[in-house]
Design a protein around this motif. Structure first.
Motif, PDB file in Angstrom:
ATOM      1  N   GLU B 109       1.641  -1.599   7.734  1.00 31.79           N
ATOM      2  CA  GLU B 109       1.638  -0.755   6.681  1.00 31.79           C
ATOM      3  C   GLU B 109       2.312   0.485   6.734  1.00 31.79           C
ATOM      4  O   GLU B 109       2.744   1.386   5.834  1.00 31.79           O
ATOM      5  CB  GLU B 109       0.463  -0.746   5.609  1.00 31.79           C
ATOM      6  CG  GLU B 109      -0.044  -1.942   5.042  1.00 31.79           C
ATOM      7  CD  GLU B 109      -1.405  -1.766   4.179  1.00 31.79           C
ATOM      8  OE1 GLU B 109      -1.263  -2.448   2.982  1.00 31.79           O
ATOM      9  OE2 GLU B 109      -1.914  -0.575   4.680  1.00 31.79           O
ATOM     10  N   ARG B 113       4.041   3.111   4.002  1.00 26.80           N
ATOM     11  CA  ARG B 113       3.141   4.199   3.543  1.00 26.80           C
ATOM     12  C   ARG B 113       3.719   5.558   3.623  1.00 26.80           C
ATOM     13  O   ARG B 113       3.634   6.235   2.722  1.00 26.80           O
ATOM     14  CB  ARG B 113       1.869   4.121   4.242  1.00 26.80           C
ATOM     15  CG  ARG B 113       0.651   4.967   3.579  1.00 26.80           C
ATOM     16  CD  ARG B 113      -0.610   4.760   4.256  1.00 26.80           C
ATOM     17  NE  ARG B 113      -1.528   5.901   3.782  1.00 26.80           N
ATOM     18  CZ  ARG B 113      -2.748   6.064   4.366  1.00 26.80           C
ATOM     19  NH1 ARG B 113      -2.996   5.766   5.708  1.00 26.80           N
ATOM     20  NH2 ARG B 113      -3.430   6.961   3.866  1.00 26.80           N
ATOM     21  N   ASN B 118       4.127   1.969  -2.773  1.00 26.94           N
ATOM     22  CA  ASN B 118       3.014   1.785  -3.648  1.00 26.94           C
ATOM     23  C   ASN B 118       2.185   0.925  -2.962  1.00 26.94           C
ATOM     24  O   ASN B 118       2.297  -0.117  -2.188  1.00 26.94           O
ATOM     25  CB  ASN B 118       3.003   1.580  -5.103  1.00 26.94           C
ATOM     26  CG  ASN B 118       3.560   0.230  -5.582  1.00 26.94           C
ATOM     27  OD1 ASN B 118       2.781  -0.568  -5.156  1.00 26.94           O
ATOM     28  ND2 ASN B 118       4.443   0.109  -5.981  1.00 26.94           N
ATOM     29  N   ALA B 119       0.702   1.102  -2.797  1.00 29.09           N
ATOM     30  CA  ALA B 119      -0.364   0.489  -2.480  1.00 29.09           C
ATOM     31  C   ALA B 119      -0.296  -1.029  -2.231  1.00 29.09           C
ATOM     32  O   ALA B 119      -0.473  -1.858  -1.682  1.00 29.09           O
ATOM     33  CB  ALA B 119      -1.518   0.992  -2.717  1.00 29.09           C
ATOM     34  N   THR B 120       0.054  -1.550  -3.599  1.00 30.72           N
ATOM     35  CA  THR B 120      -0.014  -3.043  -4.163  1.00 30.72           C
ATOM     36  C   THR B 120       1.305  -3.794  -3.352  1.00 30.72           C
ATOM     37  O   THR B 120       1.074  -4.777  -2.595  1.00 30.72           O
ATOM     38  CB  THR B 120       0.076  -3.190  -5.549  1.00 30.72           C
ATOM     39  OG1 THR B 120      -0.631  -2.457  -6.195  1.00 30.72           O
ATOM     40  CG2 THR B 120      -0.328  -4.682  -5.876  1.00 30.72           C
ATOM     41  N   GLU B 121       2.392  -3.046  -3.539  1.00 31.80           N
ATOM     42  CA  GLU B 121       3.671  -3.647  -2.717  1.00 31.80           C
ATOM     43  C   GLU B 121       3.275  -3.777  -1.299  1.00 31.80           C
ATOM     44  O   GLU B 121       3.758  -4.624  -0.498  1.00 31.80           O
ATOM     45  CB  GLU B 121       4.549  -2.998  -3.239  1.00 31.80           C
ATOM     46  CG  GLU B 121       6.156  -3.553  -2.667  1.00 31.80           C
ATOM     47  CD  GLU B 121       7.348  -2.914  -3.214  1.00 31.80           C
ATOM     48  OE1 GLU B 121       7.326  -2.158  -3.989  1.00 31.80           O
ATOM     49  OE2 GLU B 121       8.143  -3.276  -2.391  1.00 31.80           O
ATOM     50  N   ARG B 122       2.894  -2.536  -1.072  1.00 27.84           N
ATOM     51  CA  ARG B 122       2.671  -2.587   0.580  1.00 27.84           C
ATOM     52  C   ARG B 122       1.691  -3.436   1.239  1.00 27.84           C
ATOM     53  O   ARG B 122       2.037  -3.932   2.050  1.00 27.84           O
ATOM     54  CB  ARG B 122       1.930  -0.947   0.643  1.00 27.84           C
ATOM     55  CG  ARG B 122       2.240  -0.082   1.982  1.00 27.84           C
ATOM     56  CD  ARG B 122       1.839   1.230   1.837  1.00 27.84           C
ATOM     57  NE  ARG B 122       0.436   1.325   1.573  1.00 27.84           N
ATOM     58  CZ  ARG B 122      -0.139   2.304   1.118  1.00 27.84           C
ATOM     59  NH1 ARG B 122       0.771   3.275   0.404  1.00 27.84           N
ATOM     60  NH2 ARG B 122      -1.398   2.585   0.981  1.00 27.84           N
ATOM     61  N   ARG B 123       0.462  -3.667   0.524  1.00 30.89           N
ATOM     62  CA  ARG B 123      -0.289  -4.562   1.051  1.00 30.89           C
ATOM     63  C   ARG B 123       0.188  -6.015   1.062  1.00 30.89           C
ATOM     64  O   ARG B 123       0.196  -6.952   1.952  1.00 30.89           O
ATOM     65  CB  ARG B 123      -1.727  -4.323   0.071  1.00 30.89           C
ATOM     66  CG  ARG B 123      -2.900  -5.572   0.596  1.00 30.89           C
ATOM     67  CD  ARG B 123      -3.161  -5.300   1.883  1.00 30.89           C
ATOM     68  NE  ARG B 123      -3.553  -3.789   2.184  1.00 30.89           N
ATOM     69  CZ  ARG B 123      -4.773  -3.374   2.095  1.00 30.89           C
ATOM     70  NH1 ARG B 123      -5.780  -4.015   1.862  1.00 30.89           N
ATOM     71  NH2 ARG B 123      -4.863  -1.918   2.491  1.00 30.89           N
ATOM     72  N   GLU B 124       1.065  -6.226  -0.181  1.00 32.26           N
ATOM     73  CA  GLU B 124       1.723  -7.562  -0.163  1.00 32.26           C
ATOM     74  C   GLU B 124       2.714  -7.825   0.787  1.00 32.26           C
ATOM     75  O   GLU B 124       2.708  -8.913   1.275  1.00 32.26           O
ATOM     76  CB  GLU B 124       2.300  -7.725  -1.567  1.00 32.26           C
ATOM     77  CG  GLU B 124       2.533  -9.109  -2.157  1.00 32.26           C
ATOM     78  CD  GLU B 124       3.068  -8.642  -3.682  1.00 32.26           C
ATOM     79  OE1 GLU B 124       4.230  -9.005  -3.638  1.00 32.26           O
ATOM     80  OE2 GLU B 124       2.473  -8.406  -4.486  1.00 32.26           O
ATOM     81  N   ARG B 125       3.593  -6.992   1.027  1.00 27.88           N
ATOM     82  CA  ARG B 125       4.561  -7.111   2.255  1.00 27.88           C
ATOM     83  C   ARG B 125       3.957  -7.146   3.715  1.00 27.88           C
ATOM     84  O   ARG B 125       4.431  -7.880   4.323  1.00 27.88           O
ATOM     85  CB  ARG B 125       5.602  -5.773   1.988  1.00 27.88           C
ATOM     86  CG  ARG B 125       6.587  -6.164   1.164  1.00 27.88           C
ATOM     87  CD  ARG B 125       7.429  -4.928   0.722  1.00 27.88           C
ATOM     88  NE  ARG B 125       8.058  -4.174   1.794  1.00 27.88           N
ATOM     89  CZ  ARG B 125       8.776  -3.084   1.434  1.00 27.88           C
ATOM     90  NH1 ARG B 125       9.124  -2.667   0.467  1.00 27.88           N
ATOM     91  NH2 ARG B 125       9.415  -2.492   2.373  1.00 27.88           N
TER      92      ARG B 125
END
Lengths: 270, 279
Positions: B109, B113, B118-125
């Motif tokens: 991430e 970051r 954003n946190a949601t997209e970051r986690r998803e990717r």
């Protein structure tokens, strides 16, 4: 020559009953406490059998009540507070100034190379012997003690910070550049965390030296907290008090190191 | 995943290196590291640079990464001139570049970051990347708990998570043992099939270059220039079984015939340099 191997036989049926293993940490703690209790018992026995006089070695049966009295009805807590304040202020200043200067020396390699040998020489010199200078400049005050503690703690922090940044893996710097980090991001998110373990080693050493110097100067100049009390107890041949204060000082340094190790473990998760 | 952008940038080659040369040192003693190199890399192409040790391959890839400036010539990325590290370029290094203070997931991430994703997209990717490299179950582990090969996969995932148009890989498997290298090579082939990623790959390993690439650029001894470009006509999709094919053997042999003389020259250059240093 050929060798043949066969698979090890597979055991059928239930395995050995699971025995709840004794946690290793409990074993280590018990051993540690056991050795301390044994040593105390030996001291008690030595005095009891007159191998040593109570003036030379105060037995635990006298030292522990003296310590309790000092803490509950005496002035040990106030002395401890004075020493803690001196160590705290000195260490905080040493940590702040040392890490900042260490980083700046790395950023300015010319200064780093010029001052490195001098810093090593200063770090290995007995700073505590400068106590007359500190007394002359600041009088017989806790400030004089804290200043010397600061000087003693400064050099290990400064050197370890400088070395920590110098030894940074070049690849991390490249990663930061390729990811187009701002200088602030680069420092806070990459350089600082990468250097932190070595910086913490310097801070631990700095804290130890600060504490040693503060207590030693309190003792030598008879000013301030527990070191001064130790000096008084020694001069007045109050053997039980002397050992009680020594016990207090050892407990203090053990607590400090425990807290610092705990902080290191929490900060450096790797 | 890496859809080409529309317009001129979409039709331009992913990377153009035009007459790029580089020397190190000052006015009194200049050491040429890179001769004039020109190379065009198309979108989705896998190009390997191979040449003797110290010939300047890494200098070239570091120029493209924006890590070295003060070079002669011109580099364009999707038609735009290169000026420092480019957002469309990701890089995987030879040395372990994972951050030991971050978990696998946090490492992947990291770039996103810092770029403000954003946190949601970051986690998803990041999870998508971990799935891709087969390390989802190691998301919470720290690099010290992973093998060398796994750490390189994490570094690869971190670079890919930024969705670069061009991925530069500077001898990423050099520090790994032969078997891990083969496994990761196969993994890279699979990713390449799936992502159609443009890759510039630096290696010393002839077999690795042939196995992975569409084209292999053979470079001369220092100062490096391009000696020949080998088109690899092995069918895709490929896996590690390709190494047992006759054509693979022929290509590796041909590549060695191109490089042999350069390797000897580089060897003599190193000997002379060492003798000079001893004197």
């Amino acid at each position: 020559m050929t060798t043949t191997t066969s698979a090890p036989p597979v055991s059928a049926g239930p395995g050995p009953a699971k025995v709840r293993a004794w946690p290793r940490t409990v074993g280590v703690s018990l051993t540690r406490i056991g050795i301390i209790v044994l040593a105390a018992a030996l001291v008690e026995l030595a005095v009891e059998l007159r191998w040593a006089t109570p003036l030379q070695v105060a037995p635990p049966s006298i030292v522990l009540p003296a310590l309790w009295d000092g803490l509950t009805t005496g002035n040990y807590l106030s002395l401890l507070g004075t020493t803690l304040a001196e160590v705290g202020v000195a260490f905080l200043c040493a940590a702040t100034v040392g890490t900042t200067l260490g980083y700046l020396l790395w950023r300015r390699p010319l200064f780093g190379r010029a001052y490195e040998p001098l810093l090593y020489a200063l770090a290995s010199s007995p700073i505590v012997l400068l106590y007359p200078v500190s007394l002359v400049m600041f009088g017989r005050t806790p400030v004089a003690v804290a200043v010397l503690g600061f000087v003693a703690g400064l050099f290990p922090v400064l050197i370890s910070t400088y070395q920590a940044f110098r030894r940074l893996d070049d690849t991390y710097i490249k990663v930061a550049k390729v990811l187009r980090l701002t200088p602030g991001q680069s420092f806070l998110r990459v350089l600082l965390p990468a250097a932190l373990p070595s910086v913490l080693v310097g801070l631990r050493l700095g804290l130890t030296l600060t504490m040693l110097t503060v207590i030693a100067m309190e003792y030598l100049a008879n000013v301030g907290g527990v070191g001064a009390e130790l000096s008084l107890a020694y001069l007045r041949l109050r053997s039980a008090d002397m050992y009680a204060v020594l016990l207090l000082i050892i407990s203090l340094s053990v607590t400090f190191l425990f807290l610092l190790n705990l902080t290191t473990r929490l900060v450096v998760k790797r | 995943m890496n859809a080409p952008t529309d317009g001129a940038a979409g039709t331009a080659p992913a990377l153009v290196i035009a007459d790029v040369s580089k020397s190190f040192g000052d006015q009194t003693r200049r050491v040429p590291a890179l001769g004039k190199v020109s190379l065009t890399v198309a979108r989705g192409e896998f190009v390997s640079l191979i040449g003797p040790s110290g010939c300047g391959k890494s200098t070239l890839i570091n120029i493209v990464a924006g890590l070295i400036d003060g070079y002669e010539g011109r580099v364009t990325v999707s038609g735009a001139p290169l000026d420092g590290p480019h957002p469309s370029i990701g890089m995987v290094f030879q040395d372990d570049s994972t951050f030991p203070w971050l978990s696998t997931l946090q490492n992947v991430e990291f770039g996103m970051r810092m770029a403000g994703v954003n946190a949601t997209e970051r986690r998803e990717r990041a999870m998508e990347m971990l799935d891709l490299i087969g390390l989802r179950s190691f998301a919470d582990r720290y690099p010290a708990q992973l093998s060398g090969g796994m750490r390189q996969r994490v570094a690869l995932a971190r670079a890919l998570a930024m969705r670069p148009e061009i991925l530069l890989m500077d001898e990423p498997f050099a520090a790994l043992d032969e078997q891990t290298r083969m496994v990761l090579g196969e993994e890279l082939l699979r990713l390449q099939e799936e992502l159609q990623q443009t890759v510039v790959f630096v290696t010393h390993n002839l077999g690795e270059a042939v196995q992975l690439s569409d084209r292999v650029v053979a470079m001369t001894a220092r100062p490096a220039s391009i000696k020949a470009i080998l088109e690899v006509d092995l069918p895709r999709p490929r896996d590690s079984s390709i190494v047992s094919s006759d054509r693979y053997g022929e290509l590796v042999a041909h590549l060695w015939s191109l490089l042999r003389e350069e390797a000897i020259t580089a060897f003599n250059q190193r000997d002379a340099a060492q003798a000079g240093a001893v004197r």
